[in-house]
Scaffold this motif. Structure first.
Motif, PDB file in Angstrom:
ATOM      1  N   PHE A  81       0.857  -1.108   0.019  1.00  0.00           N
ATOM      2  CA  PHE A  81       0.062   0.138  -0.037  1.00  0.00           C
ATOM      3  C   PHE A  81       0.700   1.171   0.042  1.00  0.00           C
ATOM      4  O   PHE A  81       1.943   1.298   0.480  1.00  0.00           O
ATOM      5  CB  PHE A  81      -0.916   0.028   1.385  1.00  0.00           C
ATOM      6  CG  PHE A  81      -1.667  -1.337   1.435  1.00  0.00           C
ATOM      7  CD1 PHE A  81      -2.705  -1.447   0.414  1.00  0.00           C
ATOM      8  CD2 PHE A  81      -1.373  -2.008   2.349  1.00  0.00           C
ATOM      9  CE1 PHE A  81      -3.633  -2.746   0.785  1.00  0.00           C
ATOM     10  CE2 PHE A  81      -2.316  -3.146   2.719  1.00  0.00           C
ATOM     11  CZ  PHE A  81      -3.170  -3.599   1.643  1.00  0.00           C
ATOM     12  N   ASP A  82       0.276   2.436  -0.388  1.00  0.00           N
ATOM     13  CA  ASP A  82       0.853   3.734  -0.095  1.00  0.00           C
ATOM     14  C   ASP A  82      -0.467   4.415   0.316  1.00  0.00           C
ATOM     15  O   ASP A  82      -0.665   5.425  -0.683  1.00  0.00           O
ATOM     16  CB  ASP A  82       1.159   4.262  -1.604  1.00  0.00           C
ATOM     17  CG  ASP A  82       2.443   3.369  -2.402  1.00  0.00           C
ATOM     18  OD1 ASP A  82       3.227   2.738  -1.555  1.00  0.00           O
ATOM     19  OD2 ASP A  82       2.315   3.374  -3.502  1.00  0.00           O
ATOM     20  N   ASP A  83      -0.694   4.343   1.768  1.00  0.00           N
ATOM     21  CA  ASP A  83      -1.799   5.144   2.425  1.00  0.00           C
ATOM     22  C   ASP A  83      -2.965   4.202   2.027  1.00  0.00           C
ATOM     23  O   ASP A  83      -3.626   4.671   0.657  1.00  0.00           O
ATOM     24  CB  ASP A  83      -1.671   6.534   2.126  1.00  0.00           C
ATOM     25  CG  ASP A  83      -0.550   6.994   2.798  1.00  0.00           C
ATOM     26  OD1 ASP A  83       0.147   6.481   3.688  1.00  0.00           O
ATOM     27  OD2 ASP A  83      -0.285   8.190   2.579  1.00  0.00           O
ATOM     28  N   GLY A 165      -8.082   4.457  -0.979  1.00  0.00           N
ATOM     29  CA  GLY A 165      -6.676   4.305  -0.770  1.00  0.00           C
ATOM     30  C   GLY A 165      -5.905   4.042  -1.980  1.00  0.00           C
ATOM     31  O   GLY A 165      -6.284   4.039  -3.237  1.00  0.00           O
ATOM     32  N   ASN A 166      -4.690   4.029  -1.619  1.00  0.00           N
ATOM     33  CA  ASN A 166      -3.597   4.198  -2.908  1.00  0.00           C
ATOM     34  C   ASN A 166      -2.900   2.636  -2.818  1.00  0.00           C
ATOM     35  O   ASN A 166      -2.494   2.394  -1.566  1.00  0.00           O
ATOM     36  CB  ASN A 166      -2.863   5.250  -2.906  1.00  0.00           C
ATOM     37  CG  ASN A 166      -1.753   4.950  -4.074  1.00  0.00           C
ATOM     38  OD1 ASN A 166      -0.767   4.541  -4.020  1.00  0.00           O
ATOM     39  ND2 ASN A 166      -2.174   5.859  -5.088  1.00  0.00           N
ATOM     40  N   LEU A 167      -2.770   1.921  -3.894  1.00  0.00           N
ATOM     41  CA  LEU A 167      -1.950   0.698  -3.935  1.00  0.00           C
ATOM     42  C   LEU A 167      -0.307   0.872  -4.298  1.00  0.00           C
ATOM     43  O   LEU A 167      -0.071   1.837  -5.189  1.00  0.00           O
ATOM     44  CB  LEU A 167      -2.527  -0.244  -5.188  1.00  0.00           C
ATOM     45  CG  LEU A 167      -4.057  -0.525  -4.736  1.00  0.00           C
ATOM     46  CD1 LEU A 167      -4.798  -1.084  -5.868  1.00  0.00           C
ATOM     47  CD2 LEU A 167      -4.221  -1.456  -3.550  1.00  0.00           C
ATOM     48  N   GLY A 168       0.455   0.011  -3.802  1.00  0.00           N
ATOM     49  CA  GLY A 168       1.778  -0.099  -4.012  1.00  0.00           C
ATOM     50  C   GLY A 168       2.162  -0.373  -5.100  1.00  0.00           C
ATOM     51  O   GLY A 168       3.221  -0.434  -5.989  1.00  0.00           O
ATOM     52  N   SER A 169       1.062  -1.182  -5.910  1.00  0.00           N
ATOM     53  CA  SER A 169       1.317  -1.681  -7.260  1.00  0.00           C
ATOM     54  C   SER A 169       1.445  -0.239  -8.380  1.00  0.00           C
ATOM     55  O   SER A 169       1.590  -0.740  -9.614  1.00  0.00           O
ATOM     56  CB  SER A 169       0.114  -2.720  -7.757  1.00  0.00           C
ATOM     57  OG  SER A 169      -1.109  -2.032  -7.274  1.00  0.00           O
ATOM     58  N   ASP A 170       1.071   0.865  -7.919  1.00  0.00           N
ATOM     59  CA  ASP A 170       1.285   1.922  -8.890  1.00  0.00           C
ATOM     60  C   ASP A 170       0.608   1.653 -10.260  1.00  0.00           C
ATOM     61  O   ASP A 170      -0.335   1.080 -10.408  1.00  0.00           O
ATOM     62  CB  ASP A 170       2.739   2.029  -8.911  1.00  0.00           C
ATOM     63  CG  ASP A 170       3.136   2.486  -7.432  1.00  0.00           C
ATOM     64  OD1 ASP A 170       2.521   3.026  -6.526  1.00  0.00           O
ATOM     65  OD2 ASP A 170       4.675   2.530  -7.205  1.00  0.00           O
ATOM     66  N   GLY A 171       1.464   2.175 -11.241  1.00  0.00           N
ATOM     67  CA  GLY A 171       1.133   2.036 -12.650  1.00  0.00           C
ATOM     68  C   GLY A 171       0.774   0.471 -13.253  1.00  0.00           C
ATOM     69  O   GLY A 171       0.613   0.474 -14.460  1.00  0.00           O
ATOM     70  N   GLN A 215      -4.492   2.521 -13.061  1.00  0.00           N
ATOM     71  CA  GLN A 215      -4.458   3.308 -12.174  1.00  0.00           C
ATOM     72  C   GLN A 215      -4.586   2.630 -10.765  1.00  0.00           C
ATOM     73  O   GLN A 215      -4.901   1.394 -10.585  1.00  0.00           O
ATOM     74  CB  GLN A 215      -6.364   3.866 -11.936  1.00  0.00           C
ATOM     75  CG  GLN A 215      -6.404   4.552 -13.555  1.00  0.00           C
ATOM     76  CD  GLN A 215      -5.900   5.803 -13.236  1.00  0.00           C
ATOM     77  OE1 GLN A 215      -5.621   6.331 -12.233  1.00  0.00           O
ATOM     78  NE2 GLN A 215      -6.057   6.742 -14.272  1.00  0.00           N
ATOM     79  N   ASP A 216      -3.874   3.459  -9.583  1.00  0.00           N
ATOM     80  CA  ASP A 216      -3.503   2.574  -8.369  1.00  0.00           C
ATOM     81  C   ASP A 216      -4.454   3.204  -7.248  1.00  0.00           C
ATOM     82  O   ASP A 216      -4.187   2.816  -6.118  1.00  0.00           O
ATOM     83  CB  ASP A 216      -2.113   2.476  -7.988  1.00  0.00           C
ATOM     84  CG  ASP A 216      -1.765   3.921  -7.879  1.00  0.00           C
ATOM     85  OD1 ASP A 216      -2.337   4.712  -8.475  1.00  0.00           O
ATOM     86  OD2 ASP A 216      -0.661   4.061  -7.048  1.00  0.00           O
ATOM     87  N   ASP A 217      -5.433   3.785  -7.466  1.00  0.00           N
ATOM     88  CA  ASP A 217      -6.450   4.146  -6.494  1.00  0.00           C
ATOM     89  C   ASP A 217      -7.667   3.462  -6.323  1.00  0.00           C
ATOM     90  O   ASP A 217      -8.189   3.173  -7.503  1.00  0.00           O
ATOM     91  CB  ASP A 217      -6.648   5.859  -6.587  1.00  0.00           C
ATOM     92  CG  ASP A 217      -5.433   6.816  -6.356  1.00  0.00           C
ATOM     93  OD1 ASP A 217      -4.946   6.787  -5.321  1.00  0.00           O
ATOM     94  OD2 ASP A 217      -5.125   7.325  -7.157  1.00  0.00           O
TER      95      ASP A 217
HETATM   96 CA   LIG Z   1       0.806   3.770  -5.502  1.00  0.00          CA
END
Ligand SMILES: [Ca+2]
Ligand SMILES: [Ca+2]
Ligand SMILES: [Ca+2]
Ligand SMILES: [Ca+2]
Length: 331
Positions: A81-83, A165-171, A215-217
């Motif tokens: 995760f990124d928050d 939330g935002n995922l660590g998987s990013d793009g 999209q990672d949100d």
């Molecule tokens: Ca992210």
């Protein structure tokens, strides 16, 4: 046996399970929550076969609210995760602040199963008393959050709750839909992050899922009504799964498959163990969890076993639930 430490990772116990809490200045009392400052690290060290340890980090993520900062497997996949997993009420984040010290904090406790609870302090949002409790299960890397909304007033209150939330998987984020829109799996397409199972609504509460690769949100929207004098809850689960690491002899593809199968098994009708806690199952708006099991195992808090008869006060609000998961949420 649980081993608690305020500094470093404790060695695994003879029984194969240890939990380590790392939070400066905190201590853990059995049966009662103790105030602990955030950021808070919850680490489970399971020396079974295969041995595995994982860590959740909880904090107030600013405009993303009280939620996960990160989750990772020791020696395995990380950057889940990124928050992630906080929520907004009419656009305002729920933040857990110590009421007197005006500082980031939450109440920490451990139950008889070794599960760890971080209970946020009550905040006033849109005329409601709002709080959130994170539960970290000791046997499996599953985190549950229960949001609580109490209406102290004489009139019904309608609010919009956004779980975000935002995922660590990013793009690289890919989404695999489950059997209904409240259930899905995300991953980073074999790039080293854990496979993540998301359960944001039960099958009786169909969600509208929109997603675009890259999209990672994540955001799930719940317009809810809290009747005058009533308390209602929203319930969310998130589960991380390791793959191709020192402690996870499973390919990425197989981990993904197991995650999807496990999601169906675990979250279509969450077990009494997964829904145990000091809250009223009948007042959960986004899941049908009342009557789970034999009717007396679903609530470890002692107030849920006889609640099957008093669902009327909140049942009407369930039809108002519409869950929307959309990409590109910017907070
Ligand atoms: Ca992210
Ligand atoms: Ca953070
Ligand atoms: Ca991260
Ligand atoms: Ca990543």
């Amino acid at each position: 046996m649980k081993i608690l430490s305020t500094s470093t990772l404790a060695p695994a116990s003879a029984l194969g399970l240890a939990v380590v809490l790392v939070a400066a200045g905190s201590s853990l009392a059995s049966g009662h929550g103790v105030s602990t400052p955030l950021t808070h690290y919850v680490t489970f060290d399971n020396s079974g076969t295969p041995p595995q340890s994982w860590e959740w980090t909880v904090e107030n993520n600013g405009s993303d609210g009280f939620g996960l900062d990160e989750a990772e497997f020791d020696g395995g996949t990380g950057d889940a995760f990124d928050d992630f997993g906080g929520f907004l009420v009419d656009g305002d984040p729920y933040i857990s602040m110590h009421p007197e010290e005006d500082a980031d904090a939450a109440l920490l406790s451990e139950d008889e199963n070794g599960d760890i609870h971080l209970e946020g302090y009550v905040a006033q949002l849109s005329g409601l008393d709002v709080s959130s409790t994170w539960t970290f299960f000791s046997e499996t890397p599953i985190a549950r959050s229960v949001a609580t909304f109490t209406n102290p007033g004489d009139d019904d209150v309608e609010v919009v709750v956004d779980y975000i939330g935002n995922l660590g998987s990013d793009g690289r984020t890919q989404i695999v839909p489950g059997s209904h829109d409240g259930l899905f799996v995300t991953h980073d397409n074999d790039a080293g992050d854990p496979v993540i199972t998301h359960a944001v609504a039960g099958p009786e509460y169909p969600a509208v899922v929109e997603w675009e690769a890259g999209q990672d949100d994540i955001s799930a929207r719940y317009p809810i009504t809290v009747p005058a004098g009533a308390t209602v809850h929203l319930l969310w689960f998130v589960e991380i799964r390791d793959w191709e690491s020192a402690n996870a002899d499973i390919s990425f593809e197989d981990a993904l498959e197991v995650a999807i199968a496990g999601a169906e098994e675990r979250y279509l009708a969450p077990s009494a163990a997964l829904t145990a806690g000091d809250f009223d199952l009948d007042a959960v708006l986004n899941w049908s969890v009342q009557g789970d099991g034999d009717g007396d195992g679903g609530d470890g808090g002692g107030d849920g076993g006889d609640d099957d008869d008093d669902v009327d006060d909140v049942d009407d609000t369930r039809s108002d639930i519409e869950t929307i998961i959309r990409p590109g949420y910017t907070g």
